[in-house]
Structures are given as C-alpha cells and as structure tokens.
Design a protein around this motif. Structure first.
Motif, short mmCIF file in Angstrom:
data_model
loop_
_atom_site.label_atom_id
_atom_site.label_comp_id
_atom_site.label_asym_id
_atom_site.label_seq_id
_atom_site.Cartn_x
_atom_site.Cartn_y
_atom_site.Cartn_z
N ASN A 2 0.80 -1.30 -0.02
CA ASN A 2 0.04 -0.15 0.05
C ASN A 2 0.99 1.34 -0.08
N GLY A 3 0.33 2.26 -0.57
CA GLY A 3 1.08 3.74 -0.55
C GLY A 3 0.43 4.44 0.63
N LYS A 4 1.01 5.57 0.63
CA LYS A 4 0.49 6.45 1.83
C LYS A 4 -0.95 6.70 1.99
N THR A 5 -1.57 6.94 0.96
CA THR A 5 -2.98 7.15 0.81
C THR A 5 -3.88 6.14 0.93
N ASP A 6 -3.49 4.83 0.71
CA ASP A 6 -4.39 3.57 0.71
C ASP A 6 -4.47 3.09 2.29
N PRO A 7 -5.65 2.65 2.51
CA PRO A 7 -6.10 1.77 3.51
C PRO A 7 -5.13 0.97 3.97
N LEU A 8 -4.54 0.93 5.13
CA LEU A 8 -3.79 0.04 5.82
C LEU A 8 -4.56 -1.04 6.27
N ARG A 9 -3.95 -2.44 5.93
CA ARG A 9 -4.62 -3.63 6.37
C ARG A 9 -4.04 -4.18 7.55
N GLY A 31 -9.07 6.35 11.12
CA GLY A 31 -9.68 6.27 9.65
C GLY A 31 -8.35 5.75 9.03
N GLY A 32 -8.53 5.55 7.59
CA GLY A 32 -7.42 4.99 6.77
C GLY A 32 -6.84 3.80 7.18
N ILE A 33 -7.68 3.04 7.73
CA ILE A 33 -7.27 1.70 8.06
C ILE A 33 -8.20 0.46 8.43
N GLU A 34 -7.95 -0.55 7.82
CA GLU A 34 -9.09 -1.66 7.83
C GLU A 34 -8.45 -2.75 8.67
N VAL A 35 -9.22 -3.13 9.80
CA VAL A 35 -8.88 -4.45 10.43
C VAL A 35 -9.42 -5.52 10.10
N GLY A 45 -2.55 -15.08 16.10
CA GLY A 45 -1.94 -14.18 15.52
C GLY A 45 -0.73 -14.59 14.56
N LEU A 46 -0.07 -15.56 14.83
CA LEU A 46 1.00 -16.01 13.90
C LEU A 46 0.38 -16.43 12.82
N GLU A 47 -0.84 -17.24 12.90
CA GLU A 47 -1.46 -18.06 11.76
C GLU A 47 -2.14 -16.95 10.72
N HIS A 48 -2.66 -16.08 11.27
CA HIS A 48 -3.29 -15.01 10.81
C HIS A 48 -2.44 -14.22 9.88
N ILE A 49 -1.44 -13.65 10.42
CA ILE A 49 -0.45 -12.95 9.94
C ILE A 49 0.28 -13.61 8.76
N LEU A 50 0.54 -14.86 8.83
CA LEU A 50 1.18 -15.62 7.82
C LEU A 50 0.28 -15.84 6.57
N GLU A 51 -1.12 -16.05 6.91
CA GLU A 51 -2.27 -16.37 5.88
C GLU A 51 -2.67 -14.94 5.29
N LEU A 52 -2.88 -13.92 5.98
CA LEU A 52 -3.63 -12.73 5.47
C LEU A 52 -2.53 -11.79 5.21
N ARG A 53 -1.20 -11.40 5.48
CA ARG A 53 -0.18 -10.94 5.15
C ARG A 53 -0.62 -9.46 5.43
N PRO A 54 -0.94 -8.87 6.59
CA PRO A 54 -1.34 -7.49 6.80
C PRO A 54 -0.20 -6.66 6.38
N ASP A 55 -0.58 -5.26 6.59
CA ASP A 55 0.56 -4.23 6.26
C ASP A 55 1.06 -4.08 7.72
N VAL A 56 0.13 -4.07 8.81
CA VAL A 56 0.72 -3.95 10.11
C VAL A 56 -0.21 -4.52 11.16
N ALA A 57 0.62 -4.85 12.02
CA ALA A 57 -0.14 -5.74 13.37
C ALA A 57 0.25 -5.22 14.56
N PHE A 58 -0.77 -4.81 15.42
CA PHE A 58 -0.87 -4.22 16.67
C PHE A 58 -0.93 -5.48 17.65
N VAL A 59 0.21 -5.68 18.36
CA VAL A 59 0.63 -6.76 19.32
C VAL A 59 0.65 -6.52 20.63
N ASP A 60 -0.12 -7.00 21.48
CA ASP A 60 -0.02 -6.85 22.85
C ASP A 60 1.28 -7.66 23.35
N ILE A 61 2.21 -7.20 24.01
CA ILE A 61 3.29 -7.89 24.44
C ILE A 61 3.33 -9.01 25.53
#
Length: 272
Positions: A2-9, A31-35, A45-61
């Motif tokens: 995605n570019g700067k103006t595209d919604p982040l996944r 705005g500008g982001i799709e969960v 989380g690991l399974e979904h990241i590998l499957e869906l290839r998001p732009d960003v992951a918000f992760v509780d430590i």
C-alpha cells in the motif's frame, strides 16, 4: 504494498477482548485503516499474519503462551508486517526495539499517540527503509526511558541493553487490575486447578496460566520444578530434609516447607 493514501490492512492481537475492541474503535475513528482480523492469542496471531499478510500488526506484548515478542520472532523476515507493540508496561521498550517493531504504544492508548504510530507505519512502508525504522523506534524508546536516542544507541552497541531471555517481572491479571511481580521476589509457585498461586513477599497472587507456560517464563538457573505442581526459587532454599520413603522436604528461608517428589529427586543436585 500500500501507498501512503491507501487504507492499511491491520491485525489486532491481544488476549483481552475489551482491549481489542477499544483499539479497533480508536483505529476506526482515526480512519485510513481496515482491521482484517482480531486474535485472542499469539498462536492465532501468527497463523493470521502468515495467511493474510497484513500491512501492520498491533501486538500486545504480555500474553499467555506465545508472548508478543516471541510471536514477532517466529515470523519469517520476508512475511513480517510492520509491528506496533501495544502494552501497559514500558519495561518492554528495549526488547521491542530489538525485534524491530516500528513503534510502541502504551495503554491506556491515546489517540494522538496512535495516529503518530500509524504515520510512522505508512512512512516505513513507503520508504522500505530499515535504518529509518530503527531510528524511529529508538526515538520511541527514548521517550519512554527519558534517555537521549544517542545514549540508547551507545548502550545497544556496548551490549548494555541486551536484557534477559526471561522477564524481570510477571504480569498477573486479576479483576481488571494488573500486578507486576518481580521474579526475584517470588518464593515458590504451586498449582490450584487451572490457576497458579504465586507466593511472593508474604502475598499470594493468583493467575490463570498452565504450569508449563509459567515455567517457560522463569530462569531455570533460579527456578526449578520440584513437584508436578510446585516450582521453587532456589535462592530461597535454606535446608533439605530427606525422608525414608525417598522424598525430600525443602525448607525455605521464610519457614515454608515444600514437598519434593521422588520423580524430581535429581533436582537435589541443584541445591548442593
């Protein structure tokens, strides 16, 4: 990408449903982001990241089982999204830096701080610049530790920020409150059904976690399993009493007596 103006996944990974919901609402307001997925533990989380290839992951430590830091370390570099750690404890700032998170947001989350994190994510995606990512997180850590970025850089190069593979504190959640118990203060731990009773400084803290999962968080040079339902801090043991049936009792320096089962008798060598 995605570019700067595209919604982040985005994927939100947190073991607390209310925390996930609150973060999703704030992201929606910005705005500008799709969960595209919400996950209640590190494994999901690991399974979904590998499957869906998001732009960003918000992760509780701090999560039971696979922690947020462990999760990021398990993702292949070529499949690693931008990572924003979300947590109540700034003690993890340096560790977050070491696994190349793009930013770090403390709970309770401030919308302005979250918006800044998203801005940094977009910049990182647009520039594909590892050096920039490193510099951004150094600035975030500096803000938390109150040390200048150049000072942190020097400490990192000198190996002074390496930290331990085992946390210095255990987070115990109870009735919506989180208590941080320093591991060095723990005397012993015993199991009570699906819960662990952590005994420290005369107090008992109850947490929902398996014995195996908790044992993995503790340094084996300090903590040893002496019974299927008991872990002891070796530094607290002041006496070992042998019984004719082959069992032992360990006496702690606070007077507590703990049973060591025969199947764990080889652990005695750690005390001699």
């Amino acid at each position: 990408m995605n570019g700067k103006t595209d919604p982040l996944r985005a994927i939100v990974i947190d073991d607390e449903p209310l925390a996930r919901r609150g973060l999703c609402l704030r992201l929606d307001e910005i705005g500008g982001i799709e969960v595209i997925a919400e996950c209640g533990n590190g494994r999901q989380g690991l399974e979904h990241i590998l499957e869906l290839r998001p732009d960003v992951a918000f992760v509780d430590i701090q999560m039971p089982g696979i922690s947020g830091l462990e999760l990021v370390q398990r993702i292949p570099v070529e499949q690693l999204p931008q990572v924003v750690f979300v947590t109540a404890y700034d003690q993890y700032a340096v560790e977050a830096f070491e696994v190349n998170a793009v930013d770090y947001v403390l709970k309770p989350i401030e919308e302005e701080r979250l918006a800044l994190a998203l801005e940094r994510v977009r910049e990182k995606i647009a520039n594909a610049d590892i050096a920039s990512q490193r510099e951004q997180l150094l600035e975030a850590v500096a803000g938390l530790t109150k040390e200048a970025p150049e000072v942190l850089e020097q400490k990192l190069v000198a190996g002074e920020l390496g930290g331990s593979a085992y946390p210095e504190k255990i987070a115990i959640k109870d009735s919506g409150k989180i208590t941080l118990v320093p591991t060095r203060e723990i005397d012993w731990i015993d199991a009570a059904g699906d819960y662990m009773c952590v005994h420290a400084k005369g107090e008992t803290h109850v947490m929902r976690i398996t014995m195996k999962e908790l044992e993995q968080q503790l340094d084996p040079r300090v903590f040893q399993r002496i019974h299927r339902s008991t872990i002891v801090n070796l530094n607290r043991v002041c006496e070992i009493c042998a019984h004719i049936n082959g069992e032992y009792h360990l006496v702690l320096n606070n007077g507590e007596r703990l049973k060591m089962s025969r199947s764990y008798k080889n652990k005695v060598q750690h005390f001699l």
